[in-house]
Design an enzyme around this catalytic site. Structure first.
Site, PDB file in Angstrom:
ATOM      1  N   GLN A  31      30.756  50.117  -8.769  1.00 55.87           N
ATOM      2  CA  GLN A  31      30.740  49.855  -7.319  1.00 55.87           C
ATOM      3  C   GLN A  31      31.727  50.787  -6.613  1.00 55.87           C
ATOM      4  O   GLN A  31      31.428  51.334  -5.546  1.00 55.87           O
ATOM      5  CB  GLN A  31      31.129  48.398  -7.019  1.00 55.87           C
ATOM      6  CG  GLN A  31      30.296  47.342  -7.734  1.00 55.87           C
ATOM      7  CD  GLN A  31      28.830  47.368  -7.379  1.00 55.87           C
ATOM      8  OE1 GLN A  31      28.460  47.642  -6.232  1.00 55.87           O
ATOM      9  NE2 GLN A  31      27.974  47.104  -8.352  1.00 55.87           N
ATOM     10  N   ARG A  83      23.263  42.716  -5.468  1.00 52.69           N
ATOM     11  CA  ARG A  83      24.709  42.937  -5.380  1.00 52.69           C
ATOM     12  C   ARG A  83      25.348  42.025  -4.336  1.00 52.69           C
ATOM     13  O   ARG A  83      26.447  41.513  -4.528  1.00 52.69           O
ATOM     14  CB  ARG A  83      25.000  44.412  -5.095  1.00 52.69           C
ATOM     15  CG  ARG A  83      24.796  45.246  -6.313  1.00 52.69           C
ATOM     16  CD  ARG A  83      25.018  46.728  -6.147  1.00 52.69           C
ATOM     17  NE  ARG A  83      24.863  47.334  -7.477  1.00 52.69           N
ATOM     18  CZ  ARG A  83      24.920  48.629  -7.737  1.00 52.69           C
ATOM     19  NH1 ARG A  83      25.118  49.496  -6.761  1.00 52.69           N
ATOM     20  NH2 ARG A  83      24.769  49.074  -8.972  1.00 52.69           N
ATOM     21  N   TYR A 107      28.108  42.304 -14.136  1.00 46.89           N
ATOM     22  CA  TYR A 107      26.666  42.576 -13.980  1.00 46.89           C
ATOM     23  C   TYR A 107      26.275  43.114 -12.599  1.00 46.89           C
ATOM     24  O   TYR A 107      27.113  43.178 -11.713  1.00 46.89           O
ATOM     25  CB  TYR A 107      25.816  41.409 -14.455  1.00 46.89           C
ATOM     26  CG  TYR A 107      25.842  40.058 -13.791  1.00 46.89           C
ATOM     27  CD1 TYR A 107      26.463  39.801 -12.592  1.00 46.89           C
ATOM     28  CD2 TYR A 107      25.180  38.987 -14.428  1.00 46.89           C
ATOM     29  CE1 TYR A 107      26.426  38.531 -12.033  1.00 46.89           C
ATOM     30  CE2 TYR A 107      25.145  37.716 -13.876  1.00 46.89           C
ATOM     31  CZ  TYR A 107      25.767  37.496 -12.669  1.00 46.89           C
ATOM     32  OH  TYR A 107      25.730  36.255 -12.109  1.00 46.89           O
ATOM     33  N   GLU A 108      25.046  43.577 -12.510  1.00 47.60           N
ATOM     34  CA  GLU A 108      24.567  44.301 -11.304  1.00 47.60           C
ATOM     35  C   GLU A 108      25.427  45.521 -11.003  1.00 47.60           C
ATOM     36  O   GLU A 108      25.685  45.835  -9.833  1.00 47.60           O
ATOM     37  CB  GLU A 108      24.530  43.396 -10.077  1.00 47.60           C
ATOM     38  CG  GLU A 108      23.716  42.143 -10.203  1.00 47.60           C
ATOM     39  CD  GLU A 108      22.278  42.388 -10.609  1.00 47.60           C
ATOM     40  OE1 GLU A 108      21.778  43.501 -10.403  1.00 47.60           O
ATOM     41  OE2 GLU A 108      21.665  41.441 -11.145  1.00 47.60           O
ATOM     42  N   GLY A 109      25.855  46.206 -12.037  1.00 44.08           N
ATOM     43  CA  GLY A 109      26.736  47.362 -11.869  1.00 44.08           C
ATOM     44  C   GLY A 109      28.182  46.900 -11.938  1.00 44.08           C
ATOM     45  O   GLY A 109      28.628  46.137 -11.089  1.00 44.08           O
TER      46      GLY A 109
END
Lengths: 596, 596
Positions: free
Chosen positions: A446, A295, A439-441
């Site tokens: 977040q 992240r 991406y990555e959440g």
């Protein structure tokens, strides 16, 4: 064709002057990283990113990856460029020396990451994913696993991936279906389909080490039954040589909006031999080691793409003549002035500049916190860094990636019609940038992570530490005349964040939708306050150096002007955010789902 | 594959209930356009856009246009779809009946434009450019020119273009180099290169009528020496049949970020025979006829793309299950809830909805002003409409296209990773949307037009009329209890705009850079106040109808909820904009041009 010049000067100011990294030389990695060594690494990184990776960026986008006979072929030149990356020893920069790494601070790894992404995002993702995988193996692997994988991966001879998403689940991993059936020898048979696997396969390395989330049959339901496995694409013989394919294949490559030079794969695991990484059913925890690091890496992508887009916009704005300055011709001998004389072009460039330089300071600060959490001798210092880092990671990921898209878009806008044309490369920056809020959440996730997990964690210790950090700074600089413009504005913005936090506590409990509806606004409010803190503090440092007759006067005065811009043209957004937070969820949730 | 359903219900509410078009039946075009006729046209337009144009949108983007032996070939199916457009008589909808048009209100043309763009932006641009050209020929052409071109162009048998930009000049047309040398017969030899010519050539019609800006040698310098010419691609024989090529050729097709199915051409004019349109050296004035119309058309593109992106996001959000509602499972029998239960997904959908419906009201209002300026019997009414329209056109163009990009981006975000994948079509919407802030005058130019030309014009008459329009509404509704939430917030926002206007007058004179630096913020502030006015007024109407037991209760209540959302989650942005305006140009212009 766009160009790139690594912003070495600004980075040196941050590392040496502003953050004064030498103060951390009680940490082993920083003790090694003398200013001279850091500068030498920076200069080398600048060279390879500018001269080797960047020229492949636009052609790599146009050519993209292709799948031939089950093998992924990367764009022309990528293999040769990757070899230079291997030879330069870049992958092991921050790796554990016990397994062949160079033991440099993570902070320096983040800086390298910025340069790589600015030069060639699609290319940078291949080593980037490997970095995430080595972090996980280093944290959760057995000694045997570390011995087996880390040296090859630090050497960039093998790459790594993370396999989370499946067609029916991304955010909600509790739904995942990939199975891991135990073999008699302690290994597992992994079967299932994963999608959106970045750098899932390619022709750059002799092996790809997949980290795969899967469920061991009979385990707990949902996320509590997920385990993490190491699944090499090719089996590894006892002598370390590469064996047969391990039941791992690429189903297809995705056609995407951007990052075309990185292979986004559908991965099929067909009774592939996998090895448990960490404990059974504790896969989510192990995954988050990779995830938090990743992240931060994605946050950096936000301002890295902004940096290269901005550089090209500035060149174009100084070059393109069109119209006259409002205050009289600046270029009277020519038929028109360069468009950089126009205030609206300046507004776009200054907005980008204030974002990029502020974001870089925030990211490097976060990098230092990573190093402190890993190496600081004092437990209390370690804990505080851990708390602050956990709090700020979703803020940086979401804000910087959203703003990265906006900044790339503003830079494109400076080009007028040419910005929309492929050969200028600006539209690629915008297309590439758009993946990062996803991406990555996703950025929505977040915001929920911030509100739902990070704020209440440990009785609110992190947010208290955060408020204290900023309040301490305000108190210490209140009577500093040179800071007269910034401190009152920062204090006001902080007050808004504190009031919004209070509102959330009171109203989020009564109706969780109030927290959910406010989450995005709150995250952005916190990002702006944080950036305000760093801008004020950088201005303090610049002023101090100017007063002491140190440093480059023009550079430092530009910092002060950019700080002014941030405080007067960006920070004011905090007022609207506070109002939106306190408006609550009523109208947000008021319609029936079917009304859309 | 994305889908599209024309928002007929909302459009009918606006045309019949909210704007009550029948009140304008003292204008010939509205007298013809009975509610039944309008509804019939709408239903037909919905059918053809949904069933014929929309299915070609994604394949048209993938295939794009190609240049073969000097001829542009449009994507498969475009020719057949265009034939249906011709057969439906759509091109002549608002055309002058004297030349074969159907004489419908321009307002209705705008509505058709929205549907066309939502369904297939690239396709819609072919007829869209023709519309601009016919407007110019109708306004500035001789009777002979009108007889010669309009019937064929209203019939869509010939298409039209606008040729302004050259490689070295877009915004600053004074620099242009295309030459027009007089022939003995009153025609001109046109020579030069034009770039970024949308729909510059194609295989949809038998001829393309180019309108070309060029300089007659010996004329005044700069923009005062520019004339406008009609330059058919193929000569037109005296009997109206198509003759030889007229020295007009396509140099190349641009590779772009989006709108791939529309041919963006480099056009070469090699002693092409051209015919003066309007007066010598008055080309800019004639061009602006096309331009103002075109700017309104581009504004509509902003919310049209938002509409179709939003529809698909809403379908996905209702369909995709992932995670659980914060307030308890909404779908307890399944493993997860549809993502529309999540407040942050709702926030994105509501932000889009409030923008789209507010923008549609603003655009239709602008369309009505166009009709009034053309046909109203009362000179004063005509003048007032003209002033308001001139003032608001740059505001709509800039705000709606910027927000169109944002809305497409938010809709994409609702899809998570799938939003970045081509087959879902969301990334195409975003790529297509990004041209609109650039063409027909960049949004920076719109802001300068507003501040530098429209505000001071005629002693500030337009902005006074604008303030009066909103103040009158506020005064009339102050004591309306049902409007309690909206009126004070609108009044506050209006106050901010008035204060900012005052600041501009005082500080823009002293330093024009203050005006230039504020222009973008000021334009957005005015856009928000305008949208606030329309949302408050639509809420008033919805409330009135509910109280009277008229209309669809759910539809009207949804309007009220969306109005609530606008006032509490979007309008607050006005506070930050005012602060940014009043911050002035100092930090915006503070750096040396070389510092970037």
């Amino acid at each position: 064709m766009p160009t790139y010049s690594a912003p070495v000067k600004d980075i040196k100011f941050l590392l040496h002057e502003y953050f004064n990294l030498q103060q951390y030389n009680n940490l082993p990695s920083f003790a090694e990283a003398t200013p001279d060594l850091i500068d030498a690494i920076l200069e080398e990184a600048a060279k390879v990113t500018e001269n080797v990776f960047q020229p492949l960026n636009l052609p790599g986008d146009e050519q993209g990856c292709r799948l031939e006979n089950g093998k992924v072929i990367t764009p022309d030149g990528f293999k040769e460029a990757y070899n230079q990356y291997v030879e330069g020893g870049w992958q092991g920069l921050t790796g554990d020396p016990e397994y062949g790494g160079q033991g440099m601070p993570q902070t320096l790894g983040l800086v390298l990451n910025e340069l790589m992404v600015s030069a060639n995002w699609g290319f940078a993702m291949y080593p980037g994913l490997t970095k995430g995988a080595t972090e996980s193996i280093h944290t959760w692997g057995t000694e045997e696993q570390k011995q087996k994988y880390l040296p090859k991966m630090y050497a960039a001879e093998w790459s790594g991936t993370m396999n989370l998403t499946e067609p029916h689940c991304g955010t909600d991993l509790g739904l995942l279906r990939t199975k891991a059936e135990p073999n008699d020898d302690g290994s597992y048979k992994i079967s299932g389909t994963k999608i959106f696997i970045s750098a899932g396969d390619h022709d750059l390395t002799e092996n790809v080490i997949h980290l795969v989330l899967a469920k061991i049959p009979g385990g707990p339901e949902g996320v509590k039954g997920i385990s993490l496995f190491i699944v090499p694409r090719n089996k590894i013989n006892d002598d370390g040589s590469i064996g047969d394919n391990n039941g791992v294949s690429v189903g297809s490559l995705e056609e995407k909006m951007g990052i075309h030079s990185n292979a986004t794969c559908v991965m099929n695991f067909d009774e592939a031999e996998g090895y448990l990484l960490g404990q059974e059913h504790k896969g989510m925890r192990a995954m988050f080691t990779m995830m938090n690091e990743a992240r931060l890496g994605v946050a950096i992508q936000g301002y890295a793409i902004a940096e290269v887009a901005q550089q090209n916009a500035a060149i174009y704005a100084n070059d393109r003549i069109q119209g006259r300055a409002l205050t009289g011709a600046k270029n009277p001998d020519a038929k028109a002035d360069p468009i950089i004389v126009h205030p609206d072009v300046r507004r776009m460039l200054m907005t980008n500049r204030a974002f990029i330089e502020g974001a870089r300071a925030m990211a490097i600060w976060a990098g230092i916190q990573v190093d402190i959490t890993r190496q600081h001798p004092d437990e209390a210092a370690k804990n505080k860094a851990e708390e602050l880092l956990a709090l700020i990671t979703p803020v940086l990921k979401s804000y910087m990636t959203d703003q990265g898209v906006e900044a790339a878009s503003r830079a494109l806008q400076c080009f007028g019609g040419h910005g929309y044309i492929r050969e200028w490369g600006m539209e690629q920056f915008l297309r590439d940038s758009r993946i990062a809020p996803i991406y990555e959440g996703t950025n929505g996730i977040q915001a929920m992570d911030l509100i739902g997990r990070k704020l209440p964690a440990n009785g609110g210790a992190a947010i208290r530490a955060y408020f204290e950090m900023i309040q301490t700074f305000i108190d210490a600089n209140k009577d500093n005349d040179a800071m007269g413009t910034y401190i009152p504005l920062l204090e006001k913005a902080l007050g808004r964040l504190q009031a919004a936090s209070m509102w959330l506590m009171q109203n989020g409990m009564a109706n969780p939708d109030n927290a959910g509806a406010a989450a995005h606004y709150y995250l952005n409010l916190m990002a702006l306050v944080t950036m305000g803190y760093f801008w004020a503090d950088m201005a303090r440092k610049a002023r101090e150096m100017l007063d002491a007759g140190e440093g480059d006067t023009t550079f430092l005065n530009n910092k002060l002007t950019t700080a002014d811009f941030f405080f007067h043209h960006i920070l004011p957004e905090t007022s609207a955010l506070k109002v939106k937070i306190e408006a609550g969820a009523d109208s947000v949730m008021g319609l029936d789902a079917g009304a859309f």
